[in-house]
Design a protein around this motif. Structure first.
Motif, short mmCIF file in Angstrom:
data_model
loop_
_atom_site.label_atom_id
_atom_site.label_comp_id
_atom_site.label_asym_id
_atom_site.label_seq_id
_atom_site.Cartn_x
_atom_site.Cartn_y
_atom_site.Cartn_z
N MET A 1 58.36 51.34 52.54
CA MET A 1 56.82 51.31 52.23
C MET A 1 56.39 50.43 51.14
O MET A 1 55.59 49.77 51.57
N THR A 2 57.06 50.56 50.06
CA THR A 2 56.62 49.44 49.24
C THR A 2 56.89 47.91 49.67
O THR A 2 56.01 47.30 49.33
N ALA A 3 57.80 48.03 50.26
CA ALA A 3 58.19 46.46 50.81
C ALA A 3 57.09 45.82 51.70
O ALA A 3 56.70 44.69 51.40
N ILE A 4 56.23 46.72 52.45
CA ILE A 4 55.03 46.19 53.23
C ILE A 4 53.95 46.24 52.21
O ILE A 4 52.97 45.42 52.30
N ALA A 5 53.86 47.28 51.38
CA ALA A 5 52.60 47.49 50.79
C ALA A 5 52.45 46.42 49.58
O ALA A 5 51.30 45.93 49.45
N GLU A 6 53.48 45.84 49.10
CA GLU A 6 53.37 44.88 47.86
C GLU A 6 52.62 43.96 48.06
O GLU A 6 51.83 43.23 47.57
N PRO A 7 53.09 43.01 49.27
CA PRO A 7 52.68 41.86 49.57
C PRO A 7 51.45 42.27 50.14
O PRO A 7 50.43 41.09 49.95
N LEU A 8 51.04 43.25 50.68
CA LEU A 8 49.51 43.48 51.01
C LEU A 8 48.57 43.58 49.90
O LEU A 8 47.58 42.92 49.96
N ILE A 9 49.08 44.31 48.89
CA ILE A 9 48.24 44.22 47.67
C ILE A 9 47.98 43.11 47.02
O ILE A 9 46.91 42.60 46.78
N ALA A 10 49.11 42.17 47.03
CA ALA A 10 48.94 41.13 46.58
C ALA A 10 48.07 40.06 47.12
O ALA A 10 47.09 39.43 46.51
N PHE A 11 48.06 40.25 48.58
CA PHE A 11 47.24 39.20 49.39
C PHE A 11 45.71 39.77 49.14
O PHE A 11 44.93 38.94 48.74
N PHE A 12 45.00 41.11 48.92
CA PHE A 12 44.10 41.30 48.74
C PHE A 12 43.59 41.18 47.31
O PHE A 12 42.44 40.59 47.12
N LEU A 13 44.53 41.00 46.43
CA LEU A 13 44.09 40.62 45.11
C LEU A 13 43.68 39.01 45.03
O LEU A 13 42.66 38.76 44.45
N ILE A 14 44.55 38.34 45.53
CA ILE A 14 44.48 36.70 45.70
C ILE A 14 43.07 36.59 46.56
O ILE A 14 42.34 35.80 45.69
N VAL A 15 42.89 37.45 47.55
CA VAL A 15 41.68 37.19 48.24
C VAL A 15 40.50 37.30 47.41
O VAL A 15 39.61 36.50 47.11
N SER A 16 40.56 38.30 46.63
CA SER A 16 39.26 38.67 45.75
C SER A 16 39.28 37.69 44.61
O SER A 16 38.16 37.49 44.01
N GLY A 17 40.36 37.29 43.95
CA GLY A 17 40.44 36.38 43.08
C GLY A 17 39.69 34.93 43.28
O GLY A 17 38.66 34.41 42.85
N ILE A 18 39.99 34.52 44.67
CA ILE A 18 39.51 33.19 45.33
C ILE A 18 37.87 33.51 45.31
O ILE A 18 37.10 32.73 45.00
N PHE A 19 37.47 34.54 46.00
CA PHE A 19 36.15 34.69 46.11
C PHE A 19 35.25 34.86 44.97
O PHE A 19 34.00 34.59 44.83
N GLY A 20 35.94 35.59 43.99
CA GLY A 20 35.25 35.68 42.73
C GLY A 20 35.13 34.34 41.97
O GLY A 20 34.11 33.80 41.53
N PHE A 21 36.24 33.71 42.23
CA PHE A 21 36.28 32.12 41.65
C PHE A 21 34.91 31.28 42.47
O PHE A 21 34.22 30.76 41.74
N VAL A 22 34.83 31.34 43.85
CA VAL A 22 34.09 30.71 44.26
C VAL A 22 32.59 31.19 44.13
O VAL A 22 31.63 30.20 44.03
N GLY A 23 32.32 32.35 43.79
CA GLY A 23 30.92 32.99 43.26
C GLY A 23 30.65 32.41 42.14
O GLY A 23 29.42 31.78 41.93
N SER A 24 31.63 32.25 41.14
CA SER A 24 31.45 31.76 39.80
C SER A 24 30.88 30.21 39.79
O SER A 24 30.09 29.75 39.20
N PHE A 25 31.92 29.50 40.59
CA PHE A 25 31.70 28.08 40.69
C PHE A 25 30.53 27.70 41.51
O PHE A 25 29.88 26.70 41.03
N GLY A 26 29.98 28.57 42.59
CA GLY A 26 28.74 28.22 43.25
C GLY A 26 27.37 28.33 42.20
O GLY A 26 26.68 27.80 42.03
N LEU A 27 27.51 29.32 41.12
CA LEU A 27 26.63 29.61 40.08
C LEU A 27 26.53 28.17 39.41
O LEU A 27 25.51 27.59 39.07
N LEU A 28 27.57 27.62 39.29
CA LEU A 28 27.41 26.15 38.35
C LEU A 28 27.04 24.87 39.40
O LEU A 28 26.31 24.32 38.77
#
Lengths: 125, 165
Positions: A1-28
């Motif tokens: 269970m954790t073997a599947i969950a951990e990559p998924l959790i990491a994936f969602f965190l990376i996606v949110s990081g990328i869009f958070g960055f793009v949002g701030s970069f867009g402001l600039l």
């Protein structure tokens, strides 16, 4: 269970990081104030959404208990973010737009922000 | 029946407030259910004078469909807007104002539509026309403004009309 969950959790965190960055970069990067407002709407949708999905997955798969109050954050964001954007847009229209610089409001002719008594007199003249 | 609608002016709001309270408490205990129901009955009763008309919600499957369509569009539009921000030169971008004529008349439906337009990246509701029959929408990059207007009308407004009216 954790073997599947951990990559998924990491994936969602990376996606949110990328869009958070793009949002701030867009402001600039974006030039005019109205376009700049588009950037934060991205940070609040996929940026926050990714973290919340990761948090729900983490509590279900790793801490083994169902926690759904992350959904409330989404709900409250969806209720409040459009109102903030609307207020900023109204400020922009008051300060920088005239009834002539905006498209005609169909049958109503004028937009609500410009619909003040002085403005109506000015238009009639 | 009249008494019942006096006690529960907004039955769906009662259910929603109960669910929100239970999510806030983050537990499925009888305690939080009872207190949630208490809040769900008291808050609509107190705020009733400010919200006298009961919005008619019909077509519950359509509400689910609407939520799924909006979620999907948010994901796709996020990617499209990220591409514009990262790879498009600012001078090539074509920001425009567009006027979306409304067929919706119920204030709740127009509020939901305006909120949806703002939350889908790339479009932003800026204003309502003087008599409330048009929405002023700002687009981040729209080479074809008419297509954006038609998409808003076909994807969101048509479904909201079936839900609220």
């Amino acid at each position: 269970m954790t073997a599947i969950a951990e990559p998924l959790i990491a994936f969602f965190l990376i996606v949110s990081g990328i869009f958070g960055f793009v949002g701030s970069f867009g402001l600039l990067k974006l030039g005019d104030p109205m376009s700049r407002m588009h950037a934060p709407t991205k940070a609040t949708t996929l940026g926050v959404g990714g973290v919340l999905l990761a948090s729900i997955l983490h509590s279900v798969a790793i801490e083994k208990h169902l926690s759904l109050h992350e959904l409330l954050i989404t709900l409250f964001l969806f209720l409040t973010a459009p109102i903030t954007a609307h207020f900023i847009a109204k400020w922009h229209i008051h300060r920088h737009e005239t009834p002539q610089s905006l498209p005609r409001a169909g049958d109503d002719v004028i937009w609500a922000t410009h619909d003040t008594p002085e403005q109506e007199d000015g238009d009639a003249a | 029946m009249k008494l019942l609608s006096h006690i529960f002016p907004h039955p769906q709001l009662t259910l929603l407030l109960t669910a929100v309270w239970m999510l806030l408490a983050n537990s499925l205990s009888l305690n939080s259910l009872l207190f949630g129901l208490f809040l769900g009955i008291v808050i609509p009763a107190i705020t009733r004078p400010y919200w006298p008309n009961r919005p008619q919600l019909r077509n519950w499957p359509m509400i689910a469909e609407y939520l799924l369509v909006v979620l999907w569009d948010i994901v796709m539009a996020n990617i499209a807007v990220a591409r514009i921000i990262l790879f498009k030169r600012d001078a090539d971008r074509q920001p425009v104002w567009i006027c979306v004529p409304l067929d919706l008349r119920s204030p709740e439906a127009i509020t939901v539509l305006a909120g949806t337009i703002t939350m889908t990246p790339g479009t932003l509701t800026a204003d309502l026309s003087a008599k409330g029959h048009n929405l002023l929408v700002h687009c981040l990059d729209a080479p074809d403004p008419d297509a954006v207007r038609d998409e808003i009308k076909n994807r969101y407004e048509r479904r909201l009309k079936e839900i609220f009216e």
